[in-house]
Write an enzyme that holds these catalytic residues in place. Structure first.
Site, short mmCIF file in Angstrom:
data_model
loop_
_atom_site.label_atom_id
_atom_site.label_comp_id
_atom_site.label_asym_id
_atom_site.label_seq_id
_atom_site.Cartn_x
_atom_site.Cartn_y
_atom_site.Cartn_z
N SER A 127 -4.25 -4.64 -5.77
CA SER A 127 -3.09 -5.51 -5.59
C SER A 127 -3.52 -6.90 -5.15
O SER A 127 -4.54 -7.06 -4.46
CB SER A 127 -2.16 -4.91 -4.54
OG SER A 127 -1.17 -5.83 -4.14
N TYR A 152 -0.16 -1.76 3.52
CA TYR A 152 -0.25 -1.60 2.06
C TYR A 152 -1.49 -2.30 1.54
O TYR A 152 -2.28 -1.74 0.78
CB TYR A 152 1.01 -2.15 1.40
CG TYR A 152 0.89 -2.25 -0.11
CD1 TYR A 152 0.80 -1.10 -0.89
CD2 TYR A 152 0.87 -3.49 -0.74
CE1 TYR A 152 0.69 -1.19 -2.28
CE2 TYR A 152 0.76 -3.58 -2.12
CZ TYR A 152 0.67 -2.43 -2.88
OH TYR A 152 0.54 -2.52 -4.25
#
Length: 336
Positions: A127, A152
């Protein structure tokens, strides 16, 4: 050729699976159909995939070691594309254990499957969030990413480290893809563009964080899928000449590679909202709020490596991409 796509009922996994099937591959789709967002949307995506005889679906929690092992043992797998994950920066503030369960334990079981039943290539989702506190733009894979600002992001950075370990120990070719704000039809309802569309149409105010002073490298789903397909048969190879005295974090002596996959064109949030308003045909009532914990001010992908290695070239203008999304949204949600 058989390809496992984890998260096949998810946004990117659905579009990728659809394209792989069109290209003649046998796709083995994995998803746990959790309720992080409306599972009905995931099931509707699956219905479309299941019309193709070359698609096989297994409902499975990847954190279940025995089930993942049985899956690899049952099927002869050539390539694994691991997209399943607990997504969302803000959700990680309130549900941290979900990220360890899905993003760490689930990925470990995928790596073990690739070790015990060797595959030609493991492609996995990282990501843009891994860039965290970095402020030098555009974000380059050659830059260190040691300061995540959400759990995350930390879990995705951990995935990159885990992949390198398995590439080093077991010679598994692994390619990590740092996705930059993917949008388009059949998207994720937790993403801002989706909720903005819903609220503008319904006449509800929209929350604009950091008072609108944010930019995102919005990347249309078709461009993302094109980039992944280009990488399928380009597994990284060992590089004995790799400089260990000046190590670059995006490559290795092991068969390991990291790429940014984005649009290389950050759009200001307020400009994005204006374009969305034009496609919907209605103005938004905006509520300006401070920056949320875990968010970053800008994402901006340097895609030089992916362009050079496989000819990746995102071509979908924001106006066209948002028009496609809004048309789909109205057809899917507002149909009689």
């Amino acid at each position: 050729m058989s390809i496992i796509v984890t998260g096949a009922a998810g946004f990117i996994g659905f579009h990728l699976s659809k394209q792989l099937l069109a290209l003649g591959y046998h796709v083995i789709g994995i998803d746990n159909l959790n309720e992080y967002y409306d599972a009905a949307l995931k099931k509707d995506r699956l219905k479309l995939l299941e019309t193709n005889a070359n698609f096989t679906f297994h409902k499975m929690d990847l954190a279940n070691q025995e089930e993942v092992h049985s899956l690899f043992k049952k099927h002869s797998i050539n390539i694994v594309i691991h997209l399943a994950a607990q997504a969302g920066v803000r959700y990680s503030l309130t549900h941290p254990h979900s990220y360890v369960h899905s993003n760490l334990l689930g990925f470990l079981n995928i790596l073990e499957g690739c070790r015990q039943f060797p595959v030609e290539h493991l492609i996995y989702a990282s990501s843009s969030s891994v860039y965290g506190a970095n402020t030098k733009t555009p974000f380059s894979e050659k830059d260190p990413v040691d300061h995540p600002v959400s759990l995350y992001a930390a879990s995705k950075k951990a995935n990159e480290l885990m992949a390198h370990t398995y590439s080093h120990l077991y010679d598994i070719p692994t390619t990590g893809l740092r996705f930059f704000t993917v949008y388009g039809p059949w998207g994720r309802p937790d993403m801002a563009y989706y909720s903005f569309t819903r609220d503008i149409i319904q006449g509800n105010p929209i929350n604009v964080f950091n008072h609108g002073d944010m930019s995102r490298d919005f990347t249309f789903i078709d461009d993302i899928v094109d980039g992944i397909v280009k990488l399928l048969h380009r597994p990284p190879k060992r590089q004995d000449e790799w400089n260990r005295k000046k190590p670059e974090p995006n490559s290795s002596y092991a068969p390991y590679k990291l790429y940014n996959i984005g649009n290389n064109n950050p759009i200001k949030l307020l400009d994005f909202i204006q374009t969305l308003e034009e496609k919907i045909g209605k103005k938004a009532e905006k509520v300006f709020l401070p920056m949320q914990p875990g968010d970053v001010k800008i994402t901006y992908a340097d895609i030089t490596d992916l362009q050079s290695d496989v000819g990746f070239s995102p071509s979908t203008a924001l106006e066209k991409g948002l028009e496609s999304f809004v048309d789909w949204y109205k057809e899917y949600h507002l149909k009689e």
